[in-house]
Design a protein around this motif. Structure first.
Motif, mmCIF file in Angstrom:
data_model
loop_
_atom_site.group_PDB
_atom_site.id
_atom_site.type_symbol
_atom_site.label_atom_id
_atom_site.label_comp_id
_atom_site.label_asym_id
_atom_site.label_seq_id
_atom_site.Cartn_x
_atom_site.Cartn_y
_atom_site.Cartn_z
ATOM 1 N N SER A 112 -14.563 -0.709 0.167
ATOM 2 C CA SER A 112 -14.784 -0.190 1.526
ATOM 3 C C SER A 112 -14.774 -1.326 2.537
ATOM 4 N N ASP A 113 -14.299 -0.975 3.718
ATOM 5 C CA ASP A 113 -14.365 -1.952 4.817
ATOM 6 C C ASP A 113 -14.798 -1.238 6.089
ATOM 7 N N GLU A 114 -15.095 -2.022 7.105
ATOM 8 C CA GLU A 114 -15.494 -1.443 8.396
ATOM 9 C C GLU A 114 -14.429 -1.766 9.433
ATOM 10 N N ASP A 149 -7.599 -7.605 -0.457
ATOM 11 C CA ASP A 149 -6.792 -8.312 0.538
ATOM 12 C C ASP A 149 -6.548 -7.422 1.761
ATOM 13 N N ASN A 150 -6.205 -6.148 1.505
ATOM 14 C CA ASN A 150 -6.002 -5.206 2.619
ATOM 15 C C ASN A 150 -7.282 -5.027 3.417
ATOM 16 N N ALA A 151 -8.409 -4.858 2.683
ATOM 17 C CA ALA A 151 -9.689 -4.624 3.353
ATOM 18 C C ALA A 151 -10.012 -5.788 4.288
ATOM 19 N N VAL A 152 -9.727 -7.015 3.832
ATOM 20 C CA VAL A 152 -9.990 -8.190 4.687
ATOM 21 C C VAL A 152 -8.990 -8.217 5.840
ATOM 22 N N LYS A 153 -7.697 -7.979 5.480
ATOM 23 C CA LYS A 153 -6.629 -8.039 6.492
ATOM 24 C C LYS A 153 -6.886 -7.080 7.651
ATOM 25 N N TYR A 154 -7.357 -5.877 7.301
ATOM 26 C CA TYR A 154 -7.510 -4.849 8.345
ATOM 27 C C TYR A 154 -8.950 -4.718 8.842
ATOM 28 N N SER A 155 -9.770 -5.798 8.619
ATOM 29 C CA SER A 155 -11.137 -5.788 9.158
ATOM 30 C C SER A 155 -11.163 -6.613 10.429
ATOM 31 N N HIS A 171 4.271 -6.268 3.845
ATOM 32 C CA HIS A 171 5.561 -5.557 3.870
ATOM 33 C C HIS A 171 5.441 -4.082 3.565
ATOM 34 N N GLY A 172 4.235 -3.618 3.384
ATOM 35 C CA GLY A 172 4.071 -2.204 3.068
ATOM 36 C C GLY A 172 4.365 -1.893 1.611
ATOM 37 N N LEU A 173 4.223 -2.904 0.737
ATOM 38 C CA LEU A 173 4.487 -2.647 -0.686
ATOM 39 C C LEU A 173 3.212 -2.678 -1.537
ATOM 40 N N GLY A 174 2.152 -3.299 -0.977
ATOM 41 C CA GLY A 174 0.920 -3.491 -1.745
ATOM 42 C C GLY A 174 0.371 -2.202 -2.333
ATOM 43 N N LEU A 175 0.226 -1.171 -1.491
ATOM 44 C CA LEU A 175 -0.384 0.074 -1.984
ATOM 45 C C LEU A 175 0.537 0.823 -2.953
ATOM 46 N N SER A 176 1.871 0.642 -2.803
ATOM 47 C CA SER A 176 2.780 1.274 -3.783
ATOM 48 C C SER A 176 2.530 0.665 -5.144
ATOM 49 N N PHE A 228 5.913 1.579 3.851
ATOM 50 C CA PHE A 228 5.249 2.266 4.964
ATOM 51 C C PHE A 228 4.133 1.383 5.493
ATOM 52 N N ARG A 229 4.104 1.221 6.809
ATOM 53 C CA ARG A 229 3.025 0.473 7.445
ATOM 54 C C ARG A 229 2.549 1.294 8.632
ATOM 55 N N SER A 230 1.251 1.572 8.620
ATOM 56 C CA SER A 230 0.689 2.394 9.686
ATOM 57 C C SER A 230 0.571 1.547 10.953
ATOM 58 N N ASP A 231 0.727 2.169 12.098
ATOM 59 C CA ASP A 231 0.564 1.517 13.395
ATOM 60 C C ASP A 231 1.197 0.118 13.405
HETATM 61 P P1 ADP Z 1 0.808 -4.001 3.820
HETATM 62 O O1 ADP Z 1 -0.658 -4.219 3.864
HETATM 63 O O2 ADP Z 1 1.533 -5.113 3.207
HETATM 64 O O3 ADP Z 1 1.375 -3.550 5.116
HETATM 65 P P2 ADP Z 1 0.205 -1.891 1.978
HETATM 66 O O4 ADP Z 1 1.095 -1.046 1.140
HETATM 67 O O5 ADP Z 1 -0.845 -2.666 1.277
HETATM 68 O O6 ADP Z 1 1.129 -2.806 2.836
HETATM 69 O O7 ADP Z 1 -0.493 -0.953 3.021
HETATM 70 C C1 ADP Z 1 0.277 -0.008 3.736
HETATM 71 C C2 ADP Z 1 -0.348 0.278 5.077
HETATM 72 O O8 ADP Z 1 -1.599 0.949 4.901
HETATM 73 C C3 ADP Z 1 -0.714 -0.962 5.872
HETATM 74 O O9 ADP Z 1 0.389 -1.395 6.630
HETATM 75 C C4 ADP Z 1 -1.832 -0.472 6.745
HETATM 76 O O10 ADP Z 1 -1.321 0.143 7.891
HETATM 77 C C5 ADP Z 1 -2.533 0.561 5.900
HETATM 78 N N1 ADP Z 1 -3.744 0.053 5.236
HETATM 79 C C6 ADP Z 1 -3.864 -0.321 3.951
HETATM 80 N N2 ADP Z 1 -5.128 -0.695 3.680
HETATM 81 C C7 ADP Z 1 -5.831 -0.543 4.823
HETATM 82 C C8 ADP Z 1 -7.203 -0.764 5.192
HETATM 83 N N3 ADP Z 1 -8.103 -1.219 4.326
HETATM 84 N N4 ADP Z 1 -7.554 -0.497 6.462
HETATM 85 C C9 ADP Z 1 -6.645 -0.023 7.339
HETATM 86 N N5 ADP Z 1 -5.352 0.195 7.064
HETATM 87 C C10 ADP Z 1 -4.933 -0.058 5.814
#
Ligand code: ADP
Length: 450
Positions: A376-378, A348-354, A408-413, A395-398
């Motif tokens: 992996s994603d591009e 889901d993240n890979a698609v979201k951030y592609s 919400h920044g919880l997926g990776l936790s 935590f959410r980058s940028d």
């Molecule tokens: P969410 O996606 O809900 O913000 P996550 O815990 O899944 O929360 O991810 C935390 C942060 O890591 C995301 O906000 C994003 O900035 C970064 N991130 C995660 N996966 C990717 C990815 N595949 N490509 C780029 N950034 C990612």
């Protein structure tokens, strides 16, 4: 978590206490060492001065200007612990003297002969005792001391008569007892230190336990609250969702585009909220340590295929293609629902951030010790500085960029937690603008319970 912090606090407290203890012992020992040795110095100096004075006044009384022939006079007083004294003439020849162990005269005299001490100079020597073989009346002379080495403090002083140098006097004092004392002192202090070290560790443990108490209670209360609240929130949310569904199908609403738009927005927000609540519930459960982990033999290839299938419409609507590269059968032990959730989060993240037209690939492989999942994603990539923090909660980058895609920044936790309950690791490699690769590695062996 609390146990680790408490252990760390205990170590820090006891480390500090021990440091003070060691410092205290070093100071006490050094002070005693200095005081005792200085006292011995002073005693020896006084003795030397006193005896020099006696010899000088004897010379004055008998109006002699040389020391030769003095041997017969009993002039020199024996001081406490005095091991030897020798008087030499101007050429350094023996004039008179005495020692505790007569047979060692040669060796002892050798120590001092020719020595001209500088101002206040006092020497310390260790000598090995030799024992007199002479027998008296068939009996061995029983003067064997407790130890066969003696620590001597030696002082020397010139003798003057009418301001003219006439010879030297040397006095050796046995200070072995002082060193014996130091040794005992060291043993006592070190034993005390060991004893207090135990007390320090115990005290530190109690102190850290006390310090952690309120924090731990507050944390548990908060965890309970999050768990209960998430639970309570789920029901109204699902009621809201089904109500929205019903409203969408109501006559009049179906034809009204504005009402449809409002309902769509409401639905997506309620779905988002439901997602957040269920993520919070998972993490609250993870924190409470109540892990319901059901270990089955699962074919991860099949599970990955299912997850990809369910995500394909969403990916395609964003112009992103999904690929799976895996052996036909990849059987591993694990918790099916959790591992599916892990795959879902990463894909889901890979698609979201592609970006549109991007490619997302999942590769599964296995060796003797563990199996690996790479996603992996591009896409947009992750800043190097953020890579270590993306697994932190909320935590959410940028933020400006990620805000547009929700989350919400919880997926990776959660992903990290799922990996850890399987005894595995999750890592990321990423470059801004080039894409990211998440690698999960899980051991093939899974304990039945954790
Ligand atoms: P969410 O996606 O809900 O913000 P996550 O815990 O899944 O929360 O991810 C935390 C942060 O890591 C995301 O906000 C994003 O900035 C970064 N991130 C995660 N996966 C990717 C990815 N595949 N490509 C780029 N950034 C990612």
């Amino acid at each position: 978590m609390f146990q680790t912090t408490q252990r760390r606090l205990t170590m820090q407290y006891s480390g500090l206490l021990m440091l003070f203890l060691v410092l205290f012992i070093v100071v006490v020992y050094t002070l005693l060492y200095i005081v005792i040795l200085r006292d011995q110095h002073r005693e020896l100096e006084n003795l030397t001065r006193q005896e020099t004075r006696i010899i000088s006044s004897y010379l004055a009384e008998s109006a002699r200007n040389e020391l030769q022939g003095l041997g017969s006079q009993e002039l020199v007083l024996a001081g406490a612990d005095q091991f030897f004294y020798y008087v030499t003439d101007t050429d350094g020849n023996f004039v008179m003297g005495s020692e505790t162990m007569r047979h060692m005269r040669e060796e002892l005299f050798e120590l001092v002969s020719g020595w001209v001490p500088e101002q206040n100079e006092i020497r310390e020597e260790t000598i090995r005792l030799t024992f007199d073989e002479r027998r008296i009346g068939g009996r061995e002379i029983d003067e064997a001391p407790k130890s066969d080495t003696v620590r001597l403090m030696i002082d020397g002083s010139p003798i003057f008569y009418n301001n003219q140098f006439v010879g030297m006097i040397y006095i050796g004092k046995d200070i072995s007892f002082a060193y014996q004392l130091f040794q005992w002192l060291l043993i006592v202090l070190v034993s005390l230190m060991v004893l207090f070290a135990g007390v320090a560790v115990f005290m530190s443990y109690m102190m850290s336990k006390k310090a952690m108490g309120p924090i731990s209670t507050a944390f548990h209360r908060q965890k309970e609250f999050v768990g209960d609240a998430s639970h309570e929130l789920r029901t109204p949310l699902s009621v809201m969702l089904s109500s929205i569904d019903a409203m969408e199908m109501t006559d009049g609403v179906e034809e009204d585009p504005f009402a449809q738009k409002l309902l769509r927005n409401m639905k997506s927000e309620v779905k988002r909220m439901t997602g957040l609540v269920s993520d919070l519930l998972v993490l609250a459960r993870a924190d409470s340590g109540v892990v319901e982990r059901v270990i089955d033999e699962i074919n991860v290839r099949v599970e990955a295929g299912n997850v990809i299938e369910s995500l394909t419409p969403y990916a395609e609507s964003n112009g992103i293609s999904l690929y799976l590269d895996a052996p036909d059968e990849l059987i591993v032990p694990g918790d099916r629902a959790r591992l599916k959730q892990l795959m879902y989060i990463l894909l889901d993240n890979a698609v979201k951030y592609s970006l549109e037209g991007g490619r997302v690939e999942m590769i599964l492989s296995k060796n003797d010790r563990h199996w690996t999942m790479k996603v992996s994603d591009e896409g947009i990539g992750i800043d190097a500085a953020d890579q270590s923090r993306i697994f932190d909660r909320f935590f959410r980058s940028d933020k400006s960029r990620t805000r547009t895609v929700g989350g919400h920044g919880l997926g990776l936790s959660i992903a990290k937690w799922i990996t850890s309950i399987h005894g595995g690791t999750i890592t990321v490699e990423s470059e801004i603008g080039k894409g990211s690769t998440f690698t999960v590695q899980i051991p093939n062996e899974q304990a039945a319970s954790i």
